[in-house]
Design a protein around this motif. Structure first.
Motif, PDB file in Angstrom:
ATOM      1  N   ASP A 156      -5.053  33.298 -49.527  1.00 50.75           N
ATOM      2  CA  ASP A 156      -5.560  33.670 -51.545  1.00 50.75           C
ATOM      3  C   ASP A 156      -4.726  33.206 -52.704  1.00 50.75           C
ATOM      4  OD1 ASP A 156      -7.156  36.252 -51.170  1.00 50.75           O
ATOM      5  OD2 ASP A 156      -5.558  36.973 -49.125  1.00 50.75           O
ATOM      6  N   LEU A 157      -3.887  32.363 -51.882  1.00 48.99           N
ATOM      7  CA  LEU A 157      -3.101  31.875 -52.756  1.00 48.99           C
ATOM      8  C   LEU A 157      -4.057  30.576 -53.741  1.00 48.99           C
ATOM      9  CD1 LEU A 157      -1.335  30.699 -54.960  1.00 48.99           C
ATOM     10  CD2 LEU A 157       0.144  29.769 -53.350  1.00 48.99           C
ATOM     11  N   ALA A 158      -5.256  29.658 -52.436  1.00 49.03           N
ATOM     12  CA  ALA A 158      -5.585  28.594 -53.071  1.00 49.03           C
ATOM     13  C   ALA A 158      -7.025  28.972 -53.278  1.00 49.03           C
ATOM     14  CB  ALA A 158      -6.146  28.259 -51.432  1.00 49.03           C
ATOM     15  N   ALA A 159      -6.862  30.270 -53.516  1.00 48.61           N
ATOM     16  CA  ALA A 159      -8.353  31.649 -54.410  1.00 48.61           C
ATOM     17  C   ALA A 159      -8.118  31.183 -55.650  1.00 48.61           C
ATOM     18  CB  ALA A 159      -8.714  32.707 -53.128  1.00 48.61           C
ATOM     19  N   SER A 160      -7.265  31.816 -55.346  1.00 51.94           N
ATOM     20  CA  SER A 160      -6.321  32.378 -57.244  1.00 51.94           C
ATOM     21  C   SER A 160      -6.069  30.223 -57.450  1.00 51.94           C
ATOM     22  CB  SER A 160      -5.309  33.110 -56.590  1.00 51.94           C
ATOM     23  OG  SER A 160      -4.695  33.045 -57.888  1.00 51.94           O
ATOM     24  N   MET A 161      -6.045  29.724 -56.925  1.00 51.70           N
ATOM     25  CA  MET A 161      -5.999  28.567 -57.669  1.00 51.70           C
ATOM     26  C   MET A 161      -6.710  27.503 -57.938  1.00 51.70           C
ATOM     27  SD  MET A 161      -2.386  27.007 -55.865  1.00 51.70           S
ATOM     28  CE  MET A 161      -2.489  25.228 -56.645  1.00 51.70           C
ATOM     29  N   GLY A 162      -8.428  28.583 -57.666  1.00 53.49           N
ATOM     30  CA  GLY A 162      -9.727  27.881 -57.510  1.00 53.49           C
ATOM     31  C   GLY A 162      -9.678  26.354 -56.541  1.00 53.49           C
ATOM     32  N   LEU A 163      -8.911  26.681 -54.969  1.00 53.24           N
ATOM     33  CA  LEU A 163      -9.646  25.784 -54.673  1.00 53.24           C
ATOM     34  C   LEU A 163      -9.655  26.675 -52.937  1.00 53.24           C
ATOM     35  CD1 LEU A 163      -6.063  23.828 -54.144  1.00 53.24           C
ATOM     36  CD2 LEU A 163      -8.389  23.296 -54.833  1.00 53.24           C
ATOM     37  N   LEU A 164     -10.509  27.834 -53.055  1.00 53.26           N
ATOM     38  CA  LEU A 164     -10.912  28.602 -51.504  1.00 53.26           C
ATOM     39  C   LEU A 164     -11.228  27.461 -50.499  1.00 53.26           C
ATOM     40  CD1 LEU A 164     -11.866  31.280 -51.037  1.00 53.26           C
ATOM     41  CD2 LEU A 164     -14.379  31.002 -51.754  1.00 53.26           C
ATOM     42  N   GLY A 165     -10.617  28.573 -49.551  1.00 51.61           N
ATOM     43  CA  GLY A 165     -10.682  27.885 -47.787  1.00 51.61           C
ATOM     44  C   GLY A 165      -9.395  26.480 -47.853  1.00 51.61           C
ATOM     45  N   GLN A 166      -8.944  26.334 -49.211  1.00 54.68           N
ATOM     46  CA  GLN A 166      -8.632  24.485 -48.913  1.00 54.68           C
ATOM     47  C   GLN A 166      -7.049  24.626 -49.532  1.00 54.68           C
ATOM     48  OE1 GLN A 166     -10.415  21.662 -51.397  1.00 54.68           O
ATOM     49  NE2 GLN A 166     -11.545  23.308 -51.829  1.00 54.68           N
ATOM     50  N   GLN A 167      -6.131  26.112 -48.205  1.00 54.87           N
ATOM     51  CA  GLN A 167      -5.464  25.949 -47.877  1.00 54.87           C
ATOM     52  C   GLN A 167      -4.147  25.482 -47.689  1.00 54.87           C
ATOM     53  OE1 GLN A 167      -7.482  27.704 -46.244  1.00 54.87           O
ATOM     54  NE2 GLN A 167      -6.726  28.364 -44.239  1.00 54.87           N
ATOM     55  N   ASP A 168      -5.069  23.873 -47.208  1.00 52.66           N
ATOM     56  CA  ASP A 168      -4.039  23.279 -46.600  1.00 52.66           C
ATOM     57  C   ASP A 168      -3.814  21.700 -47.980  1.00 52.66           C
ATOM     58  OD1 ASP A 168      -3.348  23.783 -44.450  1.00 52.66           O
ATOM     59  OD2 ASP A 168      -4.627  23.144 -43.095  1.00 52.66           O
ATOM     60  N   HIS A 169      -4.391  22.006 -48.786  1.00 55.76           N
ATOM     61  CA  HIS A 169      -5.328  21.463 -50.036  1.00 55.76           C
ATOM     62  C   HIS A 169      -3.422  20.340 -51.019  1.00 55.76           C
ATOM     63  CE1 HIS A 169      -5.669  19.845 -53.986  1.00 55.76           C
ATOM     64  NE2 HIS A 169      -6.891  19.817 -53.930  1.00 55.76           N
ATOM     65  N   PRO A 170      -3.442  19.421 -51.351  1.00 54.37           N
ATOM     66  CA  PRO A 170      -1.010  19.240 -51.337  1.00 54.37           C
ATOM     67  C   PRO A 170      -0.923  20.197 -52.570  1.00 54.37           C
ATOM     68  CG  PRO A 170      -3.172  17.092 -51.622  1.00 54.37           C
ATOM     69  CD  PRO A 170      -3.996  18.853 -51.303  1.00 54.37           C
ATOM     70  N   ASP A 171      -1.876  20.574 -53.855  1.00 57.97           N
ATOM     71  CA  ASP A 171      -1.356  21.725 -54.561  1.00 57.97           C
ATOM     72  C   ASP A 171      -1.027  22.941 -54.068  1.00 57.97           C
ATOM     73  OD1 ASP A 171      -1.989  19.897 -56.959  1.00 57.97           O
ATOM     74  OD2 ASP A 171      -4.025  20.341 -57.146  1.00 57.97           O
ATOM     75  N   VAL A 172      -1.753  23.192 -53.586  1.00 55.33           N
ATOM     76  CA  VAL A 172      -0.759  24.130 -53.008  1.00 55.33           C
ATOM     77  C   VAL A 172       0.015  24.740 -51.962  1.00 55.33           C
ATOM     78  CG1 VAL A 172      -2.616  26.615 -51.148  1.00 55.33           C
ATOM     79  CG2 VAL A 172      -3.780  25.451 -52.419  1.00 55.33           C
ATOM     80  N   VAL A 173      -0.213  23.751 -51.081  1.00 56.53           N
ATOM     81  CA  VAL A 173       0.826  23.304 -50.263  1.00 56.53           C
ATOM     82  C   VAL A 173       2.382  23.035 -51.113  1.00 56.53           C
ATOM     83  CG1 VAL A 173       2.121  22.003 -48.642  1.00 56.53           C
ATOM     84  CG2 VAL A 173       0.328  22.070 -48.056  1.00 56.53           C
ATOM     85  N   ALA A 174       2.423  22.855 -52.259  1.00 59.84           N
ATOM     86  CA  ALA A 174       3.100  21.896 -52.959  1.00 59.84           C
ATOM     87  C   ALA A 174       3.774  23.342 -53.751  1.00 59.84           C
ATOM     88  CB  ALA A 174       2.762  21.534 -54.608  1.00 59.84           C
ATOM     89  N   SER A 175       3.055  24.281 -53.895  1.00 58.29           N
ATOM     90  CA  SER A 175       3.313  25.450 -54.535  1.00 58.29           C
ATOM     91  C   SER A 175       3.792  26.688 -53.191  1.00 58.29           C
ATOM     92  CB  SER A 175       2.002  27.003 -55.905  1.00 58.29           C
ATOM     93  OG  SER A 175       1.915  27.525 -56.250  1.00 58.29           O
TER      94      SER A 175
END
Length: 274
Positions: free
Chosen positions: A182-201
Motif C-alpha cells: 500500500d505504501l508503493a501505491a500511495s507513492m504512485g508505484l502500484l505493484g512495485q513494492q520492491d522499487h528503490p524509492d519504496v525500499v528506501a522509504s
C-alpha cells in the motif's frame, strides 16, 4: 471450583524478551485447520488477517482456538481502526492487535483509547461475557487488562511515513508494522513494492522507529528483500502467506506433472493405466 487461568504472553513481551528478529507468516485462508498447521511450523508468529481475508468474528475465534497451545504468537489485523470492531476482537480474546492504515498520531491515540477501559480509554466492559477474561476466570482481568494486550499500528501511506516518529511516540502503541504494498501505491508505484524509492522509504521508517526504542516490523515475501530489512534493523518480519504458499505449490505440481498441450510428450512422467 472454577479453574483459574492466566493470559498468554503478549507479542510486546515476546519482542522485549528476545534479541532475535521474529519471523512469521500470514494466515489469510479463513481456515482454522490451516491456521493450526501453520502454528506448528516452527515460525515465531502468525498474522491472522481480517482486512483482506474472508474472516469474521466466528472464524477469527476458531483460528485463535486452533493455534492456542502451540509455541507461536498470533497477531490479529483488524479490518479497520474502528472502536466497535476493536472491542469485539478484544472480547474474542485477541491479545495482539494490528490496526491498518494509521496515518496520524491522533488516529493512534484513538486506537489506544479503544483498547483501554475507562478512565484511561473507552473500551466497553463485558468481561463476564467474554473469552478475553475466560469468563472471569483470569484473576483481576479488568484491573490488569492492559498487561494482556499489545497494540501495533500499520504504516502504509506517504502521510504515515511523514508522521512515523509521532505515531511511534504515542504512549500505548507497542510497535509499528510497515506495509510496502500500500505504501508503493500511495507513492504512485502500484505493484512495485520492491522499487528503490519504496525500499528506501521502508528502511528510513525502520531506522526512525528503532531509534525511538519501539519494535518495528515489515512485510517482505521476497527472501532478498526480507534479508535487507532484517539487516536494516527490523524486529519482526512476515515472509509468506498460507494462500500464496498453496497457490505457488499447486502451480508447481501442475507444471511438473501436466504436459503442455502444444509441447512434446514427456516420457519421464509416469502414466496411470486403469
Amino acid at each position: 471450583m472454577p479453574i483459574r487461568v492466566a493470559a498468554e504472553p503478549t507479542f510486546r513481551a515476546v519482542l522485549a524478551g528476545t534479541t532475535r528478529a521474529q519471523i512469521g507468516m500470514w494466515v489469510c485462508s479463513g481456515s482454522a485447520l490451516v491456521a493450526e498447521i501453520c502454528a506448528g511450523s516452527g515460525l515465531d508468529w502468525l498474522l491472522i488477517d481480517t482486512e483482506h481475508s474472508p474472516n469474521g468474528l466466528e472464524s477469527t475465534l476458531s483460528q485463535l482456538q486452533a493455534v492456542h497451545g502451540y509455541p507461536i504468537v498470533p497477531l490479529v489485523r483488524a479490518p479497520i481502526g474502528d472502536r466497535i470492531i476493536v472491542k469485539q476482537l478484544l472480547d474474542l480474546g485477541v491479545q495482539n492487535l494490528l490496526i491498518p492504515m494509521v496515518d496520524t498520531a491522533e488516529q493512534a491515540r484513538d486506537m489506544v483509547a479503544a483498547v483501554r477501559y475507562p478512565p484511561l480509554g473507552v473500551r466497553g466492559v463485558g468481561s463476564a461475557l467474554a473469552r478475553a477474561s475466560r469468563w472471569n476466570r483470569i484473576d483481576d482481568y479488568l484491573a490488569r487488562a492492559d498487561d494482556t494486550i499489545s497494540l501495533f499500528a500499520q504504516i502504509e501511506t506517504t502521510d504515515a511515513v511523514a508522521n512515523v516518529a509521532e505515531i511511534a511516540g504515542v504512549d500505548g502503541i507497542d510497535g509499528l508494522f510497515i506495509g510496502p504494498s500500500d505504501l508503493a501505491a500511495s507513492m504512485g508505484l502500484l505493484g512495485q513494492q520492491d522499487h528503490p524509492d519504496v525500499v528506501a522509504s521502508v528502511e528510513q521508517c525502520i531506522r526512525t522507529v528503532a531509534t525511538l526504542g519501539k519494535p518495528v516490523g515489515v512485510n517482505a515475501f521476497a527472501p532478498g528483500t526480507a534479508a535487507r530489512y532484517l539487516a536494516a534493523g527490523a524486529h519482526f518480519v512476515l515472509v509468506g502467506a498460507d494462500v500464496a504458499i498453496l497457490a505457488r505449490a499447486s502451480e508447481k505440481l501442475a507444471a511438473t506433472f501436466i504436459r503442455p498441450s502444444s509441447g512434446p510428450a514427456d516420457d519421464s512422467v509416469p502414466r496411470l493405466s486403469y
